[in-house]
Design an enzyme around this catalytic site. Structure first.
Site: not given
Length: 242
Positions: A152-153
């Site tokens: 996600v990051y």
């Protein structure tokens, strides 16, 4: 030593800690006045007490759309101009995607991507009118490598890397330089969500950067000749690849 940012006004988001604090203090050391933008009012007040008139504290909740939209007017009210904007505020979601909290995903994507785009959108007209400006975005090594423990990051930083490089090509004709800094892991609170084994391995291997090291590269980007564009600086500890 010649202070190379005398007369300049910078605004830094997420300025009360970590990379934002380090870059703010590096720019102050070079003679700039810095509008330090953060949610932490007490930390900003302490920094104003430490640095005096060089610090102009502005308390903004960037995740509140109405508050976020006040950033440039409040910078101009405090300082009268804006020469440098460092879009630094961000957060982190790591680990297995299946274990991630979707509310945390929304918050991270909003802060890491949407807020950066809105802030840059808002400061550009002022810089275009003045015919000069520097915009630096804190990205990550994760923007260049599909890091398996932080999908996600990493995805947020891939998105912002594309944003930086496309906007850069739109606005250089106005005398505005846009670039990003993409450090490997930096010893800040942002790593608190790292998998414990990864963080332990990094510390034991001395493969973490210090925020001050990132700040020194940002200072270089800001003080280089105006005719030089640095699109992105990827920096990592020497031991990171071992």
């Amino acid at each position: 030593m010649t202070r190379q940012l005398v007369g300049k006004v910078a605004a830094v988001t997420g300025a009360a800690s970590g990379i934002g604090l380090a870059t703010s203090e590096a720019m102050i050391a070079e003679g700039a006045r810095v509008v330090m933008v953060d949610r932490d009012q007490s930390a900003l007040e302490a920094l104003r007490d430490k640095h005096g008139d060089a610090v102009l504290p502005v308390v903004v909740d960037l995740l509140d759309p109405a508050d976020c939209a006040t950033l440039l007017p409040r910078v101009l009210n405090a300082a009268g101009q804006l020469d440098i904007f460092h879009a630094n505020a961000g957060t982190y979601v790591g680990g297995e995607l299946v274990d991630a909290d979707t509310t945390a995903i929304d918050r991270m994507l909003n802060l890491n991507v949407n807020v950066v785009m809105k802030n840059v959108h808002d400061v550009l007209p002022h810089m275009i009118e003045r015919g000069t400006g520097d915009i630096i975005v804190t990205s990550s090594l994760a923007a260049h490598f599909p890091t398996p423990w932080e999908p996600v990051y990493a995805s947020s930083k891939w998105a912002i890397n594309c944003f930086v490089q496309t906007v850069r090509r739109q606005v250089f004709k106005h005398g505005i330089r846009v670039g990003s800094i993409s450090p490997g892991p930096v010893a800040t609170a942002l790593l608190s969500d790292w998998p414990a084994d990864k963080l332990r391995e990094a510390r034991e291997a001395q493969s973490l950067l210090e925020a001050s090291e990132v700040a020194s590269v940002v200072t270089f980007m800001l003080t280089r000749p105006r005719g030089m564009t640095i699109r992105d600086v990827v920096m990592m500890p020497t031991n990171f690849d071992l």
